[in-house]
Write a protein that holds these residues in place. Structure first.
Motif, PDB file in Angstrom:
ATOM      1  N   PRO A 151       0.938  -1.317   0.022  1.00 57.50           N
ATOM      2  CA  PRO A 151       0.024   0.101  -0.043  1.00 57.50           C
ATOM      3  C   PRO A 151       0.852   1.185   0.151  1.00 57.50           C
ATOM      4  O   PRO A 151       0.573   2.430  -0.772  1.00 57.50           O
ATOM      5  CB  PRO A 151      -0.980  -0.047   1.168  1.00 57.50           C
ATOM      6  CG  PRO A 151      -0.658  -1.538   1.525  1.00 57.50           C
ATOM      7  CD  PRO A 151       0.481  -1.929   1.168  1.00 57.50           C
ATOM      8  N   LEU A 152       1.988   1.234   0.758  1.00 60.41           N
ATOM      9  CA  LEU A 152       2.743   2.413   0.744  1.00 60.41           C
ATOM     10  C   LEU A 152       3.466   2.745  -0.553  1.00 60.41           C
ATOM     11  O   LEU A 152       3.995   3.864  -0.807  1.00 60.41           O
ATOM     12  CB  LEU A 152       4.036   2.091   1.780  1.00 60.41           C
ATOM     13  CG  LEU A 152       3.492   1.630   3.165  1.00 60.41           C
ATOM     14  CD1 LEU A 152       4.710   1.775   4.074  1.00 60.41           C
ATOM     15  CD2 LEU A 152       2.355   2.616   3.569  1.00 60.41           C
ATOM     16  N   ILE A 153       3.408   1.711  -1.463  1.00 61.32           N
ATOM     17  CA  ILE A 153       3.951   2.107  -2.807  1.00 61.32           C
ATOM     18  C   ILE A 153       2.938   2.360  -3.930  1.00 61.32           C
ATOM     19  O   ILE A 153       3.272   3.069  -4.641  1.00 61.32           O
ATOM     20  CB  ILE A 153       4.730   0.584  -3.328  1.00 61.32           C
ATOM     21  CG1 ILE A 153       6.133   0.478  -2.233  1.00 61.32           C
ATOM     22  CG2 ILE A 153       5.400   0.862  -4.922  1.00 61.32           C
ATOM     23  CD1 ILE A 153       6.643  -1.081  -2.623  1.00 61.32           C
ATOM     24  N   LEU A 154       1.755   1.536  -3.949  1.00 58.99           N
ATOM     25  CA  LEU A 154       0.812   1.752  -4.845  1.00 58.99           C
ATOM     26  C   LEU A 154       0.022   3.127  -4.714  1.00 58.99           C
ATOM     27  O   LEU A 154      -0.134   3.879  -5.521  1.00 58.99           O
ATOM     28  CB  LEU A 154      -0.117   0.599  -4.734  1.00 58.99           C
ATOM     29  CG  LEU A 154       0.340  -0.781  -5.333  1.00 58.99           C
ATOM     30  CD1 LEU A 154      -0.799  -1.816  -5.298  1.00 58.99           C
ATOM     31  CD2 LEU A 154       0.942  -0.743  -6.590  1.00 58.99           C
ATOM     32  N   ILE A 155      -0.387   3.486  -3.405  1.00 57.80           N
ATOM     33  CA  ILE A 155      -1.200   4.609  -3.203  1.00 57.80           C
ATOM     34  C   ILE A 155      -0.417   5.982  -3.644  1.00 57.80           C
ATOM     35  O   ILE A 155      -1.169   6.725  -4.195  1.00 57.80           O
ATOM     36  CB  ILE A 155      -1.715   4.851  -1.488  1.00 57.80           C
ATOM     37  CG1 ILE A 155      -2.435   3.535  -1.136  1.00 57.80           C
ATOM     38  CG2 ILE A 155      -2.054   6.032  -1.306  1.00 57.80           C
ATOM     39  CD1 ILE A 155      -3.043   3.374   0.163  1.00 57.80           C
ATOM     40  N   PRO A 156       0.751   6.187  -3.255  1.00 57.59           N
ATOM     41  CA  PRO A 156       1.460   7.133  -3.900  1.00 57.59           C
ATOM     42  C   PRO A 156       1.626   7.399  -5.464  1.00 57.59           C
ATOM     43  O   PRO A 156       1.527   8.501  -6.085  1.00 57.59           O
ATOM     44  CB  PRO A 156       2.775   7.449  -3.003  1.00 57.59           C
ATOM     45  CG  PRO A 156       2.701   6.380  -1.882  1.00 57.59           C
ATOM     46  CD  PRO A 156       1.673   5.337  -2.243  1.00 57.59           C
ATOM     47  N   ILE A 157       1.552   6.193  -5.974  1.00 59.88           N
ATOM     48  CA  ILE A 157       1.726   6.207  -7.356  1.00 59.88           C
ATOM     49  C   ILE A 157       0.409   6.478  -7.893  1.00 59.88           C
ATOM     50  O   ILE A 157       0.242   7.387  -9.046  1.00 59.88           O
ATOM     51  CB  ILE A 157       2.328   4.847  -7.899  1.00 59.88           C
ATOM     52  CG1 ILE A 157       3.692   4.630  -7.422  1.00 59.88           C
ATOM     53  CG2 ILE A 157       2.380   4.798  -9.591  1.00 59.88           C
ATOM     54  CD1 ILE A 157       4.097   3.306  -7.675  1.00 59.88           C
ATOM     55  N   ALA A 211      10.744  13.384  -9.935  1.00 60.88           N
ATOM     56  CA  ALA A 211      11.537  12.352  -9.097  1.00 60.88           C
ATOM     57  C   ALA A 211      11.853  12.867  -7.644  1.00 60.88           C
ATOM     58  O   ALA A 211      11.546  12.277  -6.506  1.00 60.88           O
ATOM     59  CB  ALA A 211      12.923  12.036  -9.871  1.00 60.88           C
ATOM     60  N   ILE A 212      12.247  14.275  -7.381  1.00 60.83           N
ATOM     61  CA  ILE A 212      12.620  14.731  -6.139  1.00 60.83           C
ATOM     62  C   ILE A 212      11.200  14.867  -5.351  1.00 60.83           C
ATOM     63  O   ILE A 212      11.224  14.468  -4.243  1.00 60.83           O
ATOM     64  CB  ILE A 212      13.052  16.119  -6.463  1.00 60.83           C
ATOM     65  CG1 ILE A 212      14.453  16.204  -6.923  1.00 60.83           C
ATOM     66  CG2 ILE A 212      13.266  16.957  -5.079  1.00 60.83           C
ATOM     67  CD1 ILE A 212      15.056  17.539  -7.725  1.00 60.83           C
ATOM     68  N   LEU A 213      10.219  15.372  -6.030  1.00 64.92           N
ATOM     69  CA  LEU A 213       8.999  15.529  -5.282  1.00 64.92           C
ATOM     70  C   LEU A 213       8.269  14.130  -4.599  1.00 64.92           C
ATOM     71  O   LEU A 213       7.927  13.844  -3.574  1.00 64.92           O
ATOM     72  CB  LEU A 213       7.860  16.463  -5.868  1.00 64.92           C
ATOM     73  CG  LEU A 213       8.338  17.530  -6.258  1.00 64.92           C
ATOM     74  CD1 LEU A 213       7.144  18.392  -7.143  1.00 64.92           C
ATOM     75  CD2 LEU A 213       8.352  18.539  -5.102  1.00 64.92           C
ATOM     76  N   SER A 214       8.441  13.046  -5.618  1.00 66.56           N
ATOM     77  CA  SER A 214       8.022  11.851  -5.330  1.00 66.56           C
ATOM     78  C   SER A 214       8.651  11.137  -4.306  1.00 66.56           C
ATOM     79  O   SER A 214       8.153  10.570  -3.332  1.00 66.56           O
ATOM     80  CB  SER A 214       7.841  10.903  -6.625  1.00 66.56           C
ATOM     81  OG  SER A 214       7.170  11.475  -7.629  1.00 66.56           O
ATOM     82  N   TYR A 217       7.997  13.049  -1.075  1.00 66.36           N
ATOM     83  CA  TYR A 217       6.923  12.817  -0.363  1.00 66.36           C
ATOM     84  C   TYR A 217       6.772  11.317   0.307  1.00 66.36           C
ATOM     85  O   TYR A 217       6.290  11.369   1.398  1.00 66.36           O
ATOM     86  CB  TYR A 217       5.665  12.731  -1.497  1.00 66.36           C
ATOM     87  CG  TYR A 217       4.274  12.331  -1.073  1.00 66.36           C
ATOM     88  CD1 TYR A 217       3.532  13.149  -0.757  1.00 66.36           C
ATOM     89  CD2 TYR A 217       3.832  10.714  -0.985  1.00 66.36           C
ATOM     90  CE1 TYR A 217       2.378  12.844  -0.158  1.00 66.36           C
ATOM     91  CE2 TYR A 217       2.611  10.483  -0.768  1.00 66.36           C
ATOM     92  CZ  TYR A 217       1.706  11.309  -0.478  1.00 66.36           C
ATOM     93  OH  TYR A 217       0.668  11.075   0.115  1.00 66.36           O
ATOM     94  N   SER A 218       7.280  10.495  -0.324  1.00 63.42           N
ATOM     95  CA  SER A 218       7.181   9.092   0.174  1.00 63.42           C
ATOM     96  C   SER A 218       8.147   8.971   1.439  1.00 63.42           C
ATOM     97  O   SER A 218       7.819   8.252   2.203  1.00 63.42           O
ATOM     98  CB  SER A 218       7.956   8.004  -0.829  1.00 63.42           C
ATOM     99  OG  SER A 218       7.905   6.890  -0.103  1.00 63.42           O
TER     100      SER A 218
END
Length: 289
Positions: A151-157, A211-214, A217-218
């Motif tokens: 979930p921590l990978i899919l939800i931000p994407i 890339a920086i913002l993503s 965020y994570s």
């Protein structure tokens, strides 16, 4: 040969340098409120708990380096650090891939329902994460993905962060002249090959900003790991930092500050090395379109 008076020479030099010196003094004073909290964190990571909340100091009192070893022994902090690193890396790569293709489609391709889909994308931007957190939790629970990192990978994407980066890339791709694509079509390139061979190489600024913002965020995300993970070995850094408490639930400040400093330093080193590229990426992000 005319010899200048040393007194008048020094006076003219000082007059010329005075504005610059004043500028440096003002900038130094403005920087202090931003730098001092970070400096306070670093020096108190080497103090005992009793020394942390005393008079403000510029240097540690006890230089207690064992705070760092204790922080790593208190909980699996090295594993939690690696958890954050690999999750943030996967989120960054996923966001680059999905938002790049989606942004290009919204900017350059014509298909039915494009405007409706873009309005839905914009609505996702305005939706706070707290609104979607509970539905996402039950959805992930139905798939037996609680206490995993998925979930921590899919939800931000595919969630609000992905919508934001898609909007950002779309705004950048709009500014690219259509003549480039027309020339690529004449050369026989498919839309996907045009994107890969023509669009991607000239879109470094927006992809760098994405890339920086993503990644940030994570890396800084706290609420989602708190909701989806109970296992301490699956914690990420923000969750781990909130877990340095004694048996009464009181924070172990010296360990917390040592862990926070250890978690920040790698990111800070990367920023110092690539600061020029990072600043350029932020300045020329797709938001200017």
């Amino acid at each position: 040969m005319k010899i200048s008076n040393p007194v008048s020479f020094n006076r003219s030099t000082m007059t010329r340098m005075a504005p610059k010196i004043g500028q440096y003094i003002i900038l130094t004073l403005l920087v202090i409120p931003f730098v001092y909290p970070f400096w306070w964190m670093m020096i108190n990571s080497l103090n005992t708990p009793d020394q942390i909340f005393g008079m403000p100091r510029l240097l540690p009192v006890s230089w207690k380096w064992s705070n760092y070893t204790e922080a790593f022994a208190y909980q699996p902090f090295a594993k939690q650090f690696l958890n954050s690193l690999y999750i943030a890396s996967l989120v960054t790569m996923g966001n680059l891939f999905i938002s790049g293709l989606a942004g290009y489609a919204f900017a350059k391709m014509k298909f039915k329902g494009k405007n409706v889909l873009f309005l839905l994308l914009l609505s996702a931007l305005m939706m706070p994460i707290e609104v979607t957190l509970i539905p996402n939790f039950f959805f992930m629970k139905s798939l037996s993905l609680i206490d995993t990192h998925i979930p921590l990978i899919l939800i931000p994407i595919f969630g609000a962060q992905g919508a934001f980066t898609t909007f950002m890339t779309r705004q950048f791709f709009i500014t690219i002249p259509d003549e480039l694509e027309e020339a690529a079509n004449l050369d026989g390139l498919t839309p996907f090959n045009t994107f890969v061979k023509i669009i991607v190489p000239i879109s470094t600024p927006v992809f760098s900003a994405t890339a920086i913002l993503s990644f940030l965020y994570s890396w800084n995300s706290f609420l989602e790991p708190l909701v989806f993970n109970d296992n301490i070995s699956l914690f990420t850094i923000p969750l781990a930092l909130a877990n340095f408490n004694d048996s009464y639930g009181l924070p172990q400040w010296h360990l917390q500050l040592a862990a926070a400093t250890a978690s920040v330093l790698p990111i800070l080193i990367v920023y110092v090395i690539f600061q020029k590229k990072i600043i350029n990426a932020m300045a020329f992000s797709g938001l200017k379109g």
